[in-house]
Write an enzyme that holds these catalytic residues in place. Structure first.
Site, PDB file in Angstrom:
ATOM      1  CB  CYS A  33      -0.923  -0.003   1.213  1.00  0.00           C
ATOM      2  SG  CYS A  33      -1.828   1.537   1.448  1.00  0.00           S
ATOM      3  CB  CYS A  36       0.575   1.574   4.229  1.00  0.00           C
ATOM      4  SG  CYS A  36      -1.121   0.939   4.173  1.00  0.00           S
TER       5      CYS A  36
END
Length: 401
Positions: A33, A36
């Site tokens: 991600c 993230c």
């Protein structure tokens, strides 16, 4: 090495079991991600800030791909997801992903749902710190129980306080006690169960200022022809419109352009229904407060025309519009990059299609020849071979000449 171990302790480590989640601010992430990865340095700063300030909240993170069952148990659907685990409750953070906002959320939710204001000085201090302040005044009652329940539910959004009547300004006069009061916009408003409905709905509506700057996060939880004009309507017509409308302004028109799939002029007034993505536009430019009030009233009584919506066709159109806008913005900012990003894949796909079509054509001709051969008798096949050999001899003779 000592410093590295200390830093790791400050930020919290990898969480691998459910028991270690208790009392922590947990970030659920996946290794692939991009958001993230962008949050990671902020997450480190959050851990350092909470520990250095003496907060009881500790920070941890969990790989949702390695522990998918646990992530699913906590209702994790997107990444990164931030939750504060307090007792048996999990509070989901939905605000901006900045250090200050996350730290403020953690300290607010980790503390008591309802905080006491024991003195006038404390009340005045909190009035300066908060734009919107909810206060319960009175003793034990059914209303207090409801207030505590609402505070436990909505503390993710705002603070809740309790105080005695002596703590409040002397100029205030309450019709009855107990009471729930919200202080905002330089005034105060009292909850009325008969007029305002459920306490939870009332708090959810009143936790916003009467006029505020709207961004993507504000729209998720819930135009300037002159901000002063809209502010006047928000204040002077509060009794008429407050229960149905939230007033505010937005910098830029990118979000609205995407919503209406067109170009809205700036400044403009638009009424947006965030529950179904319908929107309303005035039929003529709004220049006076009377025109604005009339426009809002037409939306309220149903005479104004509604546009947009969240139907499947509208969603498809909006996705197509966003894709086209993205492509056009790339070509406008960098034509060469746009040609490379979109021309190269199209060229590869074209070559693949050409190769497939050519292969099918060759295979088809071979199949036709095979079928013709299967249909010949032995004598016809021998004659075909002799004529073929004669054709080759003639070609060889001609080439020699």
């Amino acid at each position: 090495m000592q410093a590295r171990r200390q830093d790791k302790h400050v930020c919290g480590g990898m969480i691998k079991d459910k028991h270690s989640l208790k009392g922590k601010l947990v970030g659920f992430y996946t290794p692939w991600c991009g958001y993230c990865k962008k949050l990671e340095p902020v997450w480190y700063e959050v851990g350092v800030e909470l520990r250095s300030s003496g907060s009881p909240v500790r920070v941890g993170k969990m790989d949702a791909t390695a522990y998918s069952g646990m992530a699913s148990e906590f209702g994790v659907r997107g990444y990164p997801t931030i939750k504060l685990l307090k007792g048996d409750l999990a509070y989901n953070y939905k605000g901006p992903r900045t250090k200050d906002d996350i730290v403020e959320f953690a300290n607010r939710v980790a503390g008591p749902a309802v905080r006491a204001l024991p003195s006038k000085q404390m009340f005045e201090h909190m009035m300066k710190r908060h734009d919107v302040l909810f206060v319960y005044v009175g003793g034990e009652s059914t209303l207090k129980e409801k207030y505590n329940d609402v505070a436990s539910e909505l503390i993710v959004y705002t603070y809740f306080f309790s105080a005695s009547e002596e703590v409040l300004p002397e100029s205030m006069s309450l019709p009855e006690l107990p009471a729930v009061i919200v202080f905002k916009d330089g005034a105060y408003f009292t909850y009325d169960e008969y007029e305002d409905g459920s306490l939870s709905s009332w708090v959810n509506k009143e936790r916003f200022q009467g006029y505020l700057q709207i961004d993507g996060f504000t729209l998720y939880e819930l135009g300037e022809t002159g901000g002063a004009l809209i502010q006047r309507v928000a204040k002077e017509y509060r009794e008429h419109f407050n229960s149905d409308f939230q007033f505010g302004h937005m910098d830029g028109n990118d979000y609205i352009n995407s919503l209406i799939m067109g170009e809205v002029t700036v400044p403009s007034v638009i009424i947006l229904n965030t529950s179904n993505e319908q929107y309303f536009l005035p039929g003529e430019p709004i220049e006076t407060m009377e025109q604005l009030v009339q426009f809002i009233s037409s939306v309220l009584n149903g005479s104004a025309q509604a546009y947009g919506g969240d139907g499947i066709i509208q969603r498809i159109k909006r996705v197509a519009f966003d894709a086209r806008s993205t492509i056009m913005s790339v070509f406008r900012s960098s034509p060469l990059l746009g040609c490379f990003l979109f021309g190269l894949p199209l060229g590869v796909i074209s070559l693949m299609c050409y190769g497939i079509c050519t292969a099918e054509s060759d295979d088809g001709s071979d199949d036709i020849d095979a079928l013709k051969r299967e249909g010949l008798t032995d004598e016809e096949e021998e004659e075909e071979e002799e004529s073929s050999g004669l054709f080759h001899v003639m070609c060889d003779t001609l080439s020699c000449c």
